[in-house]
Write an enzyme that holds these catalytic residues in place. Structure first.
Site, mmCIF file in Angstrom:
data_model
loop_
_atom_site.group_PDB
_atom_site.id
_atom_site.type_symbol
_atom_site.label_atom_id
_atom_site.label_comp_id
_atom_site.label_asym_id
_atom_site.label_seq_id
_atom_site.Cartn_x
_atom_site.Cartn_y
_atom_site.Cartn_z
ATOM 1 C CD GLU A 78 -3.205 -0.596 0.120
ATOM 2 O OE1 GLU A 78 -3.407 0.438 -0.086
ATOM 3 O OE2 GLU A 78 -3.286 -1.684 -0.436
ATOM 4 C CB SER B 113 -46.748 -30.495 38.078
ATOM 5 O OG SER B 113 -48.122 -30.942 38.156
#
Length: 781
Positions: free
Chosen positions: A188, A466
């Protein structure tokens, strides 16, 4: 004469005009210089404001639970290997990078990753794990040449929070591989360490190309210019923006050294998209694409990431694999041409596949758990403090293995039941919690485990049926003068009249009745009539007080008889609160998905309190747990006995009216597992707790290693024999735990009197709901 006069006049004006022009030029230059200085100062202030302050709104990083390898755990050779693999360590023939391990006869050599743990940062360590008789017996640090008793493993990043649609993991420059930096600069900006922020040759080349094209088509940007563009400027391509970019690059390069600029660039660069969220920085990109830290990826993977800088979308390895492969090989070719690698290595690397993991998911992998964690953060810290967590490290309680096992159990079982019952609308949820610490290990909010939708584990409030019963029996057993496990309870149909409502006639699920049944058998068989009789005897207020003390303090519990059979709605998360207290023998600990939180500097800002508060008698909780073990041994969950009898599990099934909801809570030696199975539209499932939710729990047990439930009784509890009728019999093979509240000797005595509803001659218990009945004396049975 006129001509001569004009010439003289002109010659006189020329010096004056020159002086005027020079004065104007001087003023213009001075003004331009002043404006440039002021504008440069403004740009310098802009740059310093960001670079010296908080450059990014860093997301809070959420990690899985901290795990250690300890000699004290008596781990087998294969168990240690599995732990390393579960934590994404790699078995290799040579230990070269963090996360590598290799096998050597009776030992394992591992390069432990460095990590900033909540209490302190720890560097990478080379360790040799020695085994004797297949058990871990010695841990040697090969650098310090010392032995240690344990070592911690770096947790896995599982989510990122509060990031303004940008995710990044900012790390120091020294933590980036030198090879990555050299490859980036080569590709780059080869003159990065030589120029002053801009590269005139590159700019001239780009300018000529743009003039020829009549528009901006090419850039000659340096790394510094790219950083300026990303941090300070818009994405538009105009001459004005380009001028600002160049000027700010000069200022940035003058103000900060190259390493600071490079570090910021490495953490800022955009490298992809995760849904709506941008992936920034090489460290996060490495984890996103390869599932590993930037310090652990291979050279060809480095080349791919560097190549993607030019165009993360164009070179996306999932969407455009051929483009990505060609771009990676171009970078590798550059490295060959500049002698960073040799021809043989180039040939090897360029032939490799891309090596990316399955489509990356950094922050959306465990949505139900993360939703629960975010709710936890709001409760523990408050909304106003959550914003202060930017950049913090949140160490969660999630066990990655248990989370995966729970997800697979729910998905597999519910899908099978959808086909079997021809009911495609079935859904499921599951929560697994360490009841000794309150730490939630796994949360499954539904079948679609990868998508952040409706979290049934946290948000779905359904009737519990339950599941309410153990809290009622525990309330009774807290009064040992009246109730023990072998107390006979009336089991004949009853009718209860309540003001303003039709008569209530509870029935046993199987429609079977008897004169009486022992208290513990009533719970094991989940009988409704004995449960109602017990609840009415002790009083609804006392039952509700017990439930709120055990964790349902924020649950709306109606004070009506039907509450004794779970007629009200609770989420699986809240169900787990009560059962955590029960499993911990009455010691309540707040549930949590957050173990600790450290800020960016490593300072601890939150720590989960693991201390328990005793809220119900330990003796009563112990006896209730024993009765729940009977549920598995001979009651409604007895199908577990076939494969898991030796684990002595405790459990409780739950089914609501018309089988709309099915529940199961399982307790082993370490964890509670709360399971719900039903339909979002509250439709009928045609299943029970045993045939529905329990099947998910079975699937989970098949996938994991479960600790045996071995409960240590309180010193005030003794084991006493009983016969088949529940009478004390010290010679009997069947023994039950009894609370010796007054130092009793039970051998040879009969059990407690049979419990029947209150009669006319009896005084109703204080605060009992019998006070609100039309007829305080229920019909004779």
């Amino acid at each position: 004469m006129t001509s001569q006069h004009s010439a003289k006049k002109s010659s006189k004006n020329t010096p004056k005009n020159n002086r005027t022009f020079k004065g104007f030029l001087l003023k213009f230059s001075f003004t331009a210089l002043v404006l440039t200085i002021f504008y440069g100062g403004y740009l310098d202030w802009q740059i310093r404001s960001k670079m010296d302050g908080q450059i990014w709104h860093l997301p809070a990083e959420v990690y899985s639970r901290l795990e250690s390898v300890k000699i004290a755990d008596n781990l087998a050779f294969d168990e240690v290997i599995q732990i390393l693999l579960d934590n994404e360590y790699r078995q290799t023939t040579m230990v070269a990078a963090p996360g590598d391990f290799k096998l050597e006869d009776d030992s394992i050599v591992v390069l432990r990753r460095a990590f900033p743990f909540p209490d302190k940062a720890e560097p990478q360590r080379v360790l040799r794990l020695r085994f004797s008789h297949n058990k871990l017996s010695r841990i040697e640090d090969l650098v310090t040449v010392k032995t240690v008793d344990e070592f911690r493993l770096a947790p896995k990043l599982i989510a990122m929070l509060q990031s303004d649609n940008e995710d990044r993991l900012a790390i120091p420059l020294q933590n980036y591989p030198r090879l990555l930096i050299d490859t980036l600069i080569l590709t780059e900006d080869r003159r990065f360490y030589e120029h002053n922020g801009i590269n005139p040759v590159g700019i001239l080349r780009a300018l000529i190309a743009n003039i020829r094209a009549g528009q901006t088509v090419q850039g000659g940007s340096t790394l510094t210019q790219q950083l300026v563009k990303n941090l300070f400027l818009s994405r538009e391509r105009t001459i004005t923006r380009k001028a600002n970019e160049a000027l700010m690059s000069l200022v940035l390069d003058w103000r900060y050294d190259k390493n600071r600029i490079l570090e910021t660039y490495l953490n800022e660069i955009y490298l992809g998209q995760n849904g709506d969220t941008q992936i920034h920085g090489f460290e996060l990109a490495s984890q996103f694409y390869f599932g590993r830290s930037i310090r652990e990826i291979s050279l060809d993977q480095i080349a791919l990431l560097v190549g993607m800088v030019k165009g993360p979308s164009l070179y996306n390895p999932w969407r455009n694999p051929q483009n990505a492969l060609e771009r990676r090989n171009i970078v590798l070719r550059l490295m060959l041409e500049h002698k960073m690698i040799g021809d043989e290595l180039y040939q090897l690397l360029s032939q490799r596949p891309l090596g990316v993991q399955k489509k990356g998911q950094i922050s959306r992998k465990y949505p139900a758990f993360i939703q629960t964690l975010q709710a936890d953060l709001r409760r523990k810290l408050g909304e106003h403090k959550i914003s202060s967590l930017l950049g913090a490290r949140i160490f969660s309680t999630m066990d990655l293995k248990q989370q995966a096992q729970a997800e697979n159990a729910v998905g597999n079982t519910v899908s099978q039941l959808q086909l079997k019952m021809k009911n495609p609308h079935l859904e499921g949820a599951m929560i697994i919690t360490d009841y000794r610490t309150g730490e939630i290990r796994a949360v499954v909010g539904g079948l679609q485990t990868q998508y952040a939708g409706f979290n049934r584990a946290l948000m779905a409030k359904r009737q519990i049926g339950s599941l309410v019963k153990p809290s009622i029996y525990l309330t009774a057993l807290s009064n040992p003068e009246q109730f023990r496990l072998n107390t006979p309870i009336n089991n004949q149909p009853i009718t209860i009249n309540v003001k303003g409502s039709p008569p209530w006639q509870p029935r046993n699920y199987d429609k079977k009745y008897s004169d009486s049944v022992m208290l513990m058998d009533a719970l094991a068989r989940s009988l409704n009539i004995p449960t109602v009789n017990i609840g009415m005897k002790v009083g609804l207020s006392k039952v509700i007080d017990t439930q709120k003390a055990m964790g349902w303090d924020n649950v709306e519990i109606p004070k009506v008889p039907a509450m004794l059979l779970g007629s009200y709605t609770i989420s699986p998360y809240d169900v787990t609160k009560l059962y955590q207290t029960l499993a911990n023998q009455g010691g309540r600990i707040a549930l949590t998905t957050v173990d600790s939180i450290a800020d960016r500097q490593g300072n601890l800002i939150f720590q989960h309190d693991k201390s328990a508060k005793q809220v119900v008698p330990q003796e009563a909780a112990f006896q209730t747990l024993f009765a729940m073990q009977q549920t598995v041994e001979r009651g409604t969950a007895r199908s577990l006995q076939k494969d898991y009898a030796d684990l002595h599990l405790a459990g409780k099934t739950g089914t609501t009216n018309e089988s709309r909801d099915t529940w199961f809570v399982g307790i082993d030696g370490k964890n509670i597992s709360t399971v719900w199975l039903g339909r979002d539209d509250n439709g009928e499932t045609k299943l029970t707790g045993a045939s529905g939710a329990l099947q998910i729990y079975k699937d989970y047990l098949n996938r994991t290693n479960i600790e045996k439930l071995a409960i240590t009784p309180p010193t005030t509890v003794k084991w006493v024999g009983i016969n088949q009728y529940g009478d004390w019999d010290c010679e009997s093979y069947r023994t039950i735990p009894i609370w010796l509240n007054n130092g009793q000797n039970f051998c040879g005595e009969t059990s407690s009197p049979s419990l029947t509803p209150t009669t006319e001659t009896e005084t109703p218990p204080q605060e009992s709901l019998w006070d609100v009945l039309d007829n305080p004396n229920p019909p004779a049975q």
